[in-house]
Motif scaffolding. Structure first.
Motif, PDB file in Angstrom:
ATOM      1  N   ILE A 466       0.700  -1.129  -0.071  1.00  0.00           N
ATOM      2  CA  ILE A 466      -0.034  -0.047   0.031  1.00  0.00           C
ATOM      3  C   ILE A 466       0.839   1.079   0.036  1.00  0.00           C
ATOM      4  CG2 ILE A 466      -2.044  -1.305   1.038  1.00  0.00           C
ATOM      5  CD1 ILE A 466      -0.909   0.093   3.677  1.00  0.00           C
ATOM      6  N   PRO A 467       0.468   2.197  -0.600  1.00  0.00           N
ATOM      7  CA  PRO A 467       1.041   3.487  -0.617  1.00  0.00           C
ATOM      8  C   PRO A 467       1.141   4.429   0.875  1.00  0.00           C
ATOM      9  CG  PRO A 467      -0.850   3.888  -2.023  1.00  0.00           C
ATOM     10  CD  PRO A 467      -0.827   2.571  -1.516  1.00  0.00           C
ATOM     11  N   ILE A 468       2.176   4.872   1.065  1.00  0.00           N
ATOM     12  CA  ILE A 468       2.277   5.709   2.257  1.00  0.00           C
ATOM     13  C   ILE A 468       2.772   6.754   1.896  1.00  0.00           C
ATOM     14  CG2 ILE A 468       3.109   5.982   4.710  1.00  0.00           C
ATOM     15  CD1 ILE A 468       1.071   3.555   4.494  1.00  0.00           C
ATOM     16  N   THR A 469       2.471   8.055   2.033  1.00  0.00           N
ATOM     17  CA  THR A 469       2.895   9.558   2.158  1.00  0.00           C
ATOM     18  C   THR A 469       4.120   9.771   2.911  1.00  0.00           C
ATOM     19  OG1 THR A 469       0.806  10.228   0.962  1.00  0.00           O
ATOM     20  CG2 THR A 469       2.354  11.751   1.556  1.00  0.00           C
ATOM     21  N   THR A 470       4.973  10.118   2.406  1.00  0.00           N
ATOM     22  CA  THR A 470       6.391  10.361   3.237  1.00  0.00           C
ATOM     23  C   THR A 470       6.796  11.698   3.316  1.00  0.00           C
ATOM     24  OG1 THR A 470       7.898   9.594   1.458  1.00  0.00           O
ATOM     25  CG2 THR A 470       7.327   8.038   3.241  1.00  0.00           C
ATOM     26  N   GLY A 471       6.200  12.627   2.238  1.00  0.00           N
ATOM     27  CA  GLY A 471       6.656  14.051   2.175  1.00  0.00           C
ATOM     28  C   GLY A 471       5.768  14.890   1.120  1.00  0.00           C
ATOM     29  N   GLU A 472       5.697  15.997   1.244  1.00  0.00           N
ATOM     30  CA  GLU A 472       5.072  16.799   0.329  1.00  0.00           C
ATOM     31  C   GLU A 472       5.664  18.022   0.361  1.00  0.00           C
ATOM     32  OE1 GLU A 472       0.438  15.457   0.431  1.00  0.00           O
ATOM     33  OE2 GLU A 472       0.911  17.106   1.583  1.00  0.00           O
ATOM     34  N   ALA A 473       5.697  18.737  -1.069  1.00  0.00           N
ATOM     35  CA  ALA A 473       6.403  19.951  -1.220  1.00  0.00           C
ATOM     36  C   ALA A 473       5.809  20.815  -2.298  1.00  0.00           C
ATOM     37  CB  ALA A 473       7.706  19.678  -1.548  1.00  0.00           C
ATOM     38  N   LEU A 474       5.645  22.320  -1.939  1.00  0.00           N
ATOM     39  CA  LEU A 474       5.040  23.211  -3.002  1.00  0.00           C
ATOM     40  C   LEU A 474       6.093  24.174  -3.198  1.00  0.00           C
ATOM     41  CD1 LEU A 474       1.441  23.330  -1.198  1.00  0.00           C
ATOM     42  CD2 LEU A 474       1.880  21.983  -3.521  1.00  0.00           C
ATOM     43  N   GLY A 475       5.919  24.597  -4.530  1.00  0.00           N
ATOM     44  CA  GLY A 475       6.690  25.569  -5.115  1.00  0.00           C
ATOM     45  C   GLY A 475       6.053  26.905  -4.593  1.00  0.00           C
ATOM     46  N   SER A 476       6.344  27.923  -5.193  1.00  0.00           N
ATOM     47  CA  SER A 476       5.916  29.328  -4.933  1.00  0.00           C
ATOM     48  C   SER A 476       4.674  29.597  -5.474  1.00  0.00           C
ATOM     49  CB  SER A 476       6.880  30.489  -5.395  1.00  0.00           C
ATOM     50  OG  SER A 476       6.989  30.172  -6.644  1.00  0.00           O
ATOM     51  N   ASN A 477       3.824  30.214  -4.610  1.00  0.00           N
ATOM     52  CA  ASN A 477       2.201  30.262  -5.177  1.00  0.00           C
ATOM     53  C   ASN A 477       1.503  29.052  -5.275  1.00  0.00           C
ATOM     54  OD1 ASN A 477       2.595  33.181  -5.243  1.00  0.00           O
ATOM     55  ND2 ASN A 477       3.521  32.979  -7.199  1.00  0.00           N
ATOM     56  N   ASN A 478       1.983  28.041  -4.499  1.00  0.00           N
ATOM     57  CA  ASN A 478       1.285  26.529  -4.751  1.00  0.00           C
ATOM     58  C   ASN A 478       1.482  26.134  -6.010  1.00  0.00           C
ATOM     59  OD1 ASN A 478       0.661  26.788  -2.038  1.00  0.00           O
ATOM     60  ND2 ASN A 478      -1.475  27.824  -2.570  1.00  0.00           N
ATOM     61  N   SER A 479       2.355  26.224  -6.678  1.00  0.00           N
ATOM     62  CA  SER A 479       3.041  25.755  -7.830  1.00  0.00           C
ATOM     63  C   SER A 479       3.536  24.690  -7.666  1.00  0.00           C
ATOM     64  CB  SER A 479       3.605  26.579  -8.886  1.00  0.00           C
ATOM     65  OG  SER A 479       4.878  27.107  -8.421  1.00  0.00           O
ATOM     66  N   ASN A 480       3.704  23.548  -8.616  1.00  0.00           N
ATOM     67  CA  ASN A 480       4.535  22.425  -8.812  1.00  0.00           C
ATOM     68  C   ASN A 480       4.574  21.484  -7.578  1.00  0.00           C
ATOM     69  OD1 ASN A 480       6.367  20.539  -9.948  1.00  0.00           O
ATOM     70  ND2 ASN A 480       8.139  21.992  -9.463  1.00  0.00           N
ATOM     71  N   PRO A 481       3.325  21.143  -7.347  1.00  0.00           N
ATOM     72  CA  PRO A 481       3.195  20.240  -6.281  1.00  0.00           C
ATOM     73  C   PRO A 481       4.018  18.820  -6.289  1.00  0.00           C
ATOM     74  CG  PRO A 481       1.299  20.249  -6.989  1.00  0.00           C
ATOM     75  CD  PRO A 481       2.154  21.296  -8.117  1.00  0.00           C
ATOM     76  N   PHE A 482       4.744  18.658  -5.226  1.00  0.00           N
ATOM     77  CA  PHE A 482       5.699  17.360  -5.109  1.00  0.00           C
ATOM     78  C   PHE A 482       5.279  16.407  -3.990  1.00  0.00           C
ATOM     79  CE2 PHE A 482       9.048  14.782  -6.648  1.00  0.00           C
ATOM     80  CZ  PHE A 482       9.638  14.447  -5.476  1.00  0.00           C
ATOM     81  N   ARG A 483       4.863  15.113  -4.279  1.00  0.00           N
ATOM     82  CA  ARG A 483       4.792  14.209  -2.966  1.00  0.00           C
ATOM     83  C   ARG A 483       5.537  12.966  -3.335  1.00  0.00           C
ATOM     84  NH1 ARG A 483      -1.171  12.430  -1.956  1.00  0.00           N
ATOM     85  NH2 ARG A 483      -1.251  14.344  -1.107  1.00  0.00           N
ATOM     86  N   THR A 484       6.242  12.668  -2.033  1.00  0.00           N
ATOM     87  CA  THR A 484       7.028  11.352  -2.096  1.00  0.00           C
ATOM     88  C   THR A 484       6.380  10.357  -1.298  1.00  0.00           C
ATOM     89  OG1 THR A 484       8.160  11.771   0.152  1.00  0.00           O
ATOM     90  CG2 THR A 484       9.275  12.335  -1.913  1.00  0.00           C
ATOM     91  N   VAL A 485       6.054   9.048  -1.881  1.00  0.00           N
ATOM     92  CA  VAL A 485       5.361   7.831  -1.432  1.00  0.00           C
ATOM     93  C   VAL A 485       6.208   6.740  -1.243  1.00  0.00           C
ATOM     94  CG1 VAL A 485       3.526   6.374  -1.948  1.00  0.00           C
ATOM     95  CG2 VAL A 485       3.415   8.859  -2.474  1.00  0.00           C
TER      96      VAL A 485
END
Length: 650
Positions: A466-485
């Motif tokens: 099963i996928p478990i989220t380990t981290g999230e990151a957002l660029g300036s102005n909430n652009s380019n969201p990034f999530r590690t699983v």
């Protein structure tokens, strides 16, 4: 004068009877005297004296003479009778009913008689004479001339025994002859080898013995050969001549086998040559350091395609390395490890709560009064906020209030009753009652099993990732969201490393884990909650024994009451000013393990057939037609498989 004449007449009559009668019988006080008496008359007299019942064959006839000078007991009389019958070619055979049959000699030897009983006299007895040292062929040639012509003797090759049917008296003599004949006359001799290894010379002798056409009759090969690898000698056991011949042959083979090549290729049967190679290299290093001669250095290599070890060394070093290989290249046993995981859980919950609201909006001067508890849904305050917000206002605040009210309604469970609204002066009012009752039962039974080699680690997994989220990151102005699983394994896991010790006891290092997805953290979050139950331990268990690894017996009862001070305690009416909830969780968890040692092909076949029959039976139960797809596939494969062996074998 008259009396004398009377006595003389009586004497004359008696003399006349003796002259003309063919036989006379006197058996007073067991003093026996038969003179050419009919054999039937003798049998009748023996029966009256001994009390025995006789069944006489129609072919039994003739006249017999028996003379006794002293009185005989009943047993002595019976033994004399047996000898008399034997002299005349008849024998007396006991029957199961206790009676005796009188039959001709050749018939008596084939009649059922007592076996291995201590009976003496002229009766047929069957005896089984077991031989420990001499062969049955040799013994039967010696004993056969001693057996009565009407007796019988046979040999059993498998049990190395003689079966003899003969008169008890003669059989006693045969026993004594066999006892003196069946003596261990074996001698021992040890032959030290210089050029050939002890195991190799033993293999050569067995090969020659098997291929020898004369087989058992060749006394030169009737010798037991036992290799002693530690001293590179062979121990010979047998009769003196055979041992001498075998020792001469062994020395001759060893003499002409002086090594003229410095390498040896050993094909491994069970061991992995790649794992064996480092051990042999360490042995070579040790032997090289201890060797003070100027000989060349030994070397070993591994040929992976044929799983062979190549040894290049002097003959004595070759023998040392061959000894190491022979002791390590053995078939290792396996262990079938079966786990049994049982979990029985019961969870119950009951909630009852009332919320009230009275508030003014706009110019209304109605004071604020409300009851609100953290475990009640829906949230009356969120509903009131949505009602009070202008319906045509699309501002962020109004949208948030409406979303909160909607989420609160969707999160409600159980029964929800209430009323509310807003009057003309803007006063808000409302009352909501929420009642929930839940009961969850769970019964989990998992039986993972795995087959592992002795001292080898093995693992088993049945589950999901099963996928478990380990981290999230957002660029300036909430652009380019990034999530590690990351992926996490969830299910039934079993990891074991068995070690078979003395007495068929198994030492087990075990890691047992059962995990599952419990759900999300909350209705507004996608993060998952996983249940995990694991055991890591080292235990000892006997072969086939079920032991408990551990477990948990848990009961958690909670009662929560939220209420308005004083008002919540008022009998009856206080129900409107408080919220109550009760939860009860009970869990019984036990983990068991059972190791089964598998040493042979028969053990493996028994375990496999047991599992195969179980799965096929479950499929037949599940399928309405009563068929098993597993059996269908296996039958198809077995038909398509080429048959091995000859037609004679089949």
């Amino acid at each position: 004068m008259f009396v004398s004449v009377k006595n003389a007449v009586a004497a004359l009559i008696a003399a006349s009877l003796l002259l003309f009668a063919p036989a006379a019988v006197q058996a007073q006080d067991n003093l026996v005297n038969f003179n050419q008496a009919e054999i039937q008359a003798v049998i009748d007299d023996v029966s009256s004296v001994t009390g025995y019942t006789f069944i006489v064959d129609p072919n039994v006839r003739g006249r017999v003479t028996i003379t006794s000078q002293t009185p005989l007991t009943a047993d002595q009389y019976f033994q004399v009778f047996l000898s008399t019958m034997r002299v005349h070619g008849y024998t007396v055979v006991p029957t199961a009913s206790g009676a005796y049959q009188i039959v001709p000699d050749q018939v008596g030897s084939r009649s059922a008689g007592p076996v291995n009983e201590d009976i003496r006299g002229d009766q047929y007895v069957t005896a089984v004479l077991r031989l420990n040292h001499v062969g049955v062929r040799e013994a039967i040639n010696v004993v056969r001339p001693l057996v009565h012509p009407q007796g019988a003797i046979n040999a059993t090759q498998t049990g190395n025994a003689l079966v003899v049917v003969d008169y008890a008296e003669n059989l006693q003599r045969i026993r004594e002859v066999v006892r003196d004949l069946d003596r261990d006359t074996s001698v021992y001799e040890m032959v030290e080898l210089q050029n050939v290894s002890a195991s190799e010379i033993s293999r050569i002798i067995e090969s020659v013995r098997t291929r020898n056409a004369s087989g058992e009759d060749d006394q030169s090969f009737n010798v037991t050969v036992a290799p002693i690898p530690a001293s590179n000698t062979v121990l010979l056991r047998g009769n003196a001549r055979a041992v001498s011949e075998m020792a001469r042959l062994v020395r001759q083979v060893d003499g002409v086998s002086q090594a003229n090549q410095s390498f040896r290729v050993i094909t491994l049967d069970h061991a992995d040559g790649e794992q064996l190679l480092p051990i042999l290299q360490e042995v070579v290093d040790t032997l090289s350091s201890d060797d003070n001669t100027t000989g060349r250095r030994a070397s070993v290599a591994h040929h992976a395609p044929t799983n062979s070890i190549i040894i290049n060394a002097e003959p004595d070093v070759q023998r040392e390395l061959e000894l190491v290989v022979s002791q390590l290249d053995i078939r290792r046993p396996q262990v079938l490890v079966e786990g049994i995981i049982v979990e029985i859980s019961d969870s119950t919950a009951a909630e009852l709560g009332v919320q009230m609201l009275l508030a003014g909006t706009g110019s209304s001067d109605t004071p604020l009064a409300m009851t609100r508890f953290n475990n009640n849904t829906p949230d009356l305050l969120s509903l009131a906020g949505a009602i009070a917000s202008p319906g045509d206002d699309d501002s962020t605040t109004n949208t948030s209030l409406q979303d909160a009210a909607l989420a609160s309604l969707l999160g409600a469970s159980g029964a929800t009753l209430g009323f509310g609204g807003q009057n003309s002066d803007g006063t808000l009012f409302g009352l909501v009652l929420n009642a929930v009752d839940s009961d969850v039962d769970s019964n989990l039974l998992a039986t993972p099993s795995i087959l592992a080699m002795d001292n080898e680690e093995a693992s088993f997994l049945s589950g999901q990732e099963i996928p478990i989220t380990t981290g999230e990151a957002l660029g300036s102005n909430n652009s380019n969201p990034f999530r590690t699983v990351d992926r996490e394994e969830v299910g039934v896991k079993l990891l074991v490393r068995p070690q078979i010790t003395e007495g068929d006891t198994v030492r087990l290092y075990i890691e047992q884990e059962v995990s599952s997805v419990a759900g999300t953290v909350s209705t507004t979050s996608s993060d998952l909650i996983t249940n995990k139950r694991s055991i890591a331990t080292t235990v000892l268990a006997d072969n086939g024994e079920i032991i408990v690894l551990g477990g948990l017996i848990e009961q958690d009862d909670q009662a929560t009451t939220n209420g308005v001070p004083v008002l919540g305690d008022v009998p009856g009416v206080g129900r409107l000013f408080r919220s109550e909830s009760e939860t009860s969780v009970r869990r019984n968890l036990m983990v068991f393990i059972r190791p089964t040692i598998i040493r042979s092909e028969a053990d493996m076949q028994a375990v496999t057939e047991n599992r195969y029959d179980y799965i096929a039976g479950q499929q037949r139960i599940a399928d309405e037609s009563g068929d098993s797809s597993l059996e269908t596939i296996m039958n198809m494969l077995m038909v398509d498989m080429p048959q091995t062996g000859t037609s004679d074998d089949r």
